[in-house]
Design an enzyme around this catalytic site. Structure first.
Site, PDB file in Angstrom:
ATOM      1  N   LYS A  80       0.892  -0.997   0.104  1.00 22.85           N
ATOM      2  CA  LYS A  80       0.065  -0.153   0.023  1.00 22.85           C
ATOM      3  C   LYS A  80       0.902   1.349  -0.061  1.00 22.85           C
ATOM      4  O   LYS A  80       1.537   1.570   0.952  1.00 22.85           O
ATOM      5  CB  LYS A  80      -0.822   0.169   1.071  1.00 22.85           C
ATOM      6  CG  LYS A  80      -1.879   1.195   0.886  1.00 22.85           C
ATOM      7  CD  LYS A  80      -2.535   1.651   2.207  1.00 22.85           C
ATOM      8  CE  LYS A  80      -1.769   2.725   2.672  1.00 22.85           C
ATOM      9  NZ  LYS A  80      -1.500   4.033   2.022  1.00 22.85           N
ATOM     10  N   CYS A  97      13.566  11.348   6.716  1.00 23.08           N
ATOM     11  CA  CYS A  97      13.334  10.991   8.534  1.00 23.08           C
ATOM     12  C   CYS A  97      14.990  10.781   8.826  1.00 23.08           C
ATOM     13  O   CYS A  97      15.178  10.894  10.156  1.00 23.08           O
ATOM     14  CB  CYS A  97      12.830   9.539   8.550  1.00 23.08           C
ATOM     15  SG  CYS A  97      13.129   8.399   7.518  1.00 23.08           S
ATOM     16  N   GLU A 155       9.230  16.313  14.722  1.00 22.68           N
ATOM     17  CA  GLU A 155      10.175  16.230  13.280  1.00 22.68           C
ATOM     18  C   GLU A 155       9.256  17.067  12.472  1.00 22.68           C
ATOM     19  O   GLU A 155       8.056  17.331  12.622  1.00 22.68           O
ATOM     20  CB  GLU A 155       9.898  14.890  13.010  1.00 22.68           C
ATOM     21  CG  GLU A 155      10.374  14.621  11.739  1.00 22.68           C
ATOM     22  CD  GLU A 155      10.263  13.174  11.238  1.00 22.68           C
ATOM     23  OE1 GLU A 155       9.118  12.325  11.340  1.00 22.68           O
ATOM     24  OE2 GLU A 155      11.104  12.415  10.771  1.00 22.68           O
ATOM     25  N   GLU A 190      10.056   1.667  10.404  1.00 21.08           N
ATOM     26  CA  GLU A 190      11.140   2.754  10.340  1.00 21.08           C
ATOM     27  C   GLU A 190      10.471   4.007  10.442  1.00 21.08           C
ATOM     28  O   GLU A 190       9.544   4.136   9.480  1.00 21.08           O
ATOM     29  CB  GLU A 190      11.712   2.303   8.873  1.00 21.08           C
ATOM     30  CG  GLU A 190      13.302   3.201   8.912  1.00 21.08           C
ATOM     31  CD  GLU A 190      13.051   4.492   8.334  1.00 21.08           C
ATOM     32  OE1 GLU A 190      12.715   5.574   8.846  1.00 21.08           O
ATOM     33  OE2 GLU A 190      13.107   4.839   6.910  1.00 21.08           O
TER      34      GLU A 190
END
Ligand code: ADP
Length: 489
Positions: A187, A296, A394, A262
């Site tokens: 997906k 990231c 973040e 992750e």
């Protein structure tokens, strides 16, 4: 504005984009996803949108392929197919490049020459693995018994990928999952499903048995959640935000499926006073601004020794002002494109406002750029303090925060004072200090006097709330395998 013309193959693909890729079929759906071009805000395509019912069908199809033709292939033949897919990606790198440039917005030349080419290499690296996945014979102390291990695929893998590297993040998961012998329901992110759909068509073309790779675009809360909870899925491999990672773990408990994650990061990047600034400044600059800060591993917290801080900040601001920012498909080879969506732009601009309101000093950028497309001016914030929200959460956009420091012990403690642990690094000409920092920094990847390198052979993943499991290298094969212990009496 002069734009690249769509390649005839890209136009033909977009004309036939309809349908989920399940087995050899293109399955139409009642609902659709509108795929937007973040450079122009125009509609690129309307693609099929999977819901729980279609996820059921895709999982059943992947199961049938696992117990059928895929499971019956020899390691040699499995490896050869994976190699062929790598070659096909490279041969079609311009198509992948245009598709990622269209729905992600990143510059075409980067999507083609970096994302697509590194994806191809990823498949080629893992193509060598199927014939090298070995068990062991174990010297057990049970008289008259022999014991050995077999390494088997986990089964049907649900792979859920993000929008920041639409092709490459698929490659990172798909190549080891296939090499280890699994079948896949993939997906892709709802913002960037195009290259994954193209990859599904390509896999059939190079000879993968139908059902080995099924691609089902859909919304996270809908198709993604159904995949994460599905009792017929043996493992979920996920890359995305830490918050969504937690939801996936919760959804996985029903059948205790294996999960690898992750997740987010807030990497500390430290420039010591003895660094070679000719390398450290551009290194630290691209550590954040590469891929528009949408990585990231972005070096988002730049700790700079107080004695060199003014010079470094001035140079970083100058570099930010020199960046070429523009539409992914423009003929001019820009350095950066837009951020991926209106929602992302609003979030990034909100963080900038929050930072300056809390006392950070905006040295350049700080606002939207232009009125069409989701462009954020490359931003450098100085005087950022550890407890500011912008130093803790973040941002995932082109916003570099500079934090001054004085002592090595102090900066190490501050660098580690985060819930994340994906990447960290430092710049210094003192090799002993490199080694001390590599020992002391709590992150899955440490870069010293460099940033951002990855290689399919080198493990990659997070400590703390940046996730668990390691992708790439032999670790990725282990992640998509399970060990069986066999006794002979
Ligand atoms: P972002 O917030 O930046 O879009 P996400 O972590 O939410 O990042 O998205 C990464 C991937 O996770 C996408 O493919 C998205 O559709 C999917 N996703 C989002 N929410 C869920 C969920 N609850 N369950 C499973 N997948 C999800």
């Amino acid at each position: 504005m002069n734009m690249h013309a769509l390649l005839p193959d890209v136009s033909a693909f977009l004309d036939n984009v309809q349908g989920l890729r399940i087995g050899a079929e293109k399955i139409e759906t009642a609902e659709h996803l509108d795929v937007e071009n973040p450079s122009t805000q125009g509609l690129i395509a309307r693609v099929a949108r999977a819901g729980a019912r279609e996820i059921d069908l895709a999982v059943a199809t992947a199961r049938a392929a696992l117990t059928g033709p895929w499971g019956a292939l020899t390691p040699h033949d499995r490896g050869q197919l994976i190699w062929r897919l790598g070659d096909a990606i490279e041969e079609n790198k311009a198509i992948f490049g245009q598709l990622d440039a269209l729905d992600n917005g990143k510059p075409f030349h980067i999507a083609r020459d970096v994302d697509a080419v590194y994806s191809a290499r990823h498949f080629r690296y893992f193509a060598g693995w199927p014939s090298k996945i070995e068990g062991r014979t174990i010297p057990v102390s049970v008289p008259g018994r022999m014991n050995y291990t077999k390494v088997e695929p986990v089964g049907v893998c649900g792979l859920i990928t993000p929008w920041n590297y639409p092709t490459l993040m698929v490659a990172w998961k798909l190549a080891p999952a296939l090499a280890a012998g699994n079948t896949v329901v993939l997906k892709p992110a709802e913002q960037t499903p195009l290259s994954a759909l193209f990859l599904a068509d390509l896999a059939l073309k190079v000879g993968f048995p139908p059902g080995v790779l099924n691609v089902v675009p859909g919304l996270g809360m809908d198709a993604g959640a159904a995949l994460a909870a599905h009792p017929g899925v043996d493992k979920v491999g996920f890359t995305g935000s830490t918050e969504t990672g937690r939801r996936i773990v919760e959804a996985s408990v029903g059948n205790l499926k294996k999960v690898s994650l992750e997740l987010g990061g807030k990497a500390a990047n430290i420039i010591f006073a003895d660094a070679d600034l000719k390398r450290a400044i551009p290194g630290a600059f691209w550590a954040l601004f590469g891929n528009n800060g949408q990585s990231c591993t972005a070096g988002a917290r730049l700790f700079v020794h107080r004695s060199i801080r003014d010079d470094v900040v001035r140079e970083l601001a100058k570099m930010a002002e020199g960046l070429s920012v523009g539409p992914g498909m423009e003929l001019k080879a820009h350095d950066l494109g837009p951020v991926v969506s209106a929602a992302q732009m609003t979030k990034v601009l909100g963080y900038i406002d929050q930072g300056t309101a809390a006392g950070a000093q905006c040295m350049t950028g700080g606002a939207r750029q232009g009125e069409t497309g989701y462009f954020v001016a490359p931003t450098v914030l100085d005087n950022v303090a550890d407890d500011m929200v912008i130093a803790r959460e973040e941002i995932f956009g082109p916003v570099l925060s500079v934090l001054p420091f004085d002592e090595e012990d102090e900066v190490l403690a501050r660098a580690n004072d985060t819930e994340f642990g994906l990447a960290a690094g430092c710049w210094t000409q003192d090799v002993s200090r490199c080694l001390r920092m590599a020992d002391g920094l709590k992150a899955g990847t440490i870069w010293t006097n460099t940033w951002g390198d990855t290689d399919p052979a080198s493990p990659f993943g997070g400590m703390k709330q940046s996730g668990y499991g390691r992708e790439m290298g032999g670790e990725a094969i282990a992640l998509y395998s399970q060990t069986k212990s066999v006794w002979l009496g």
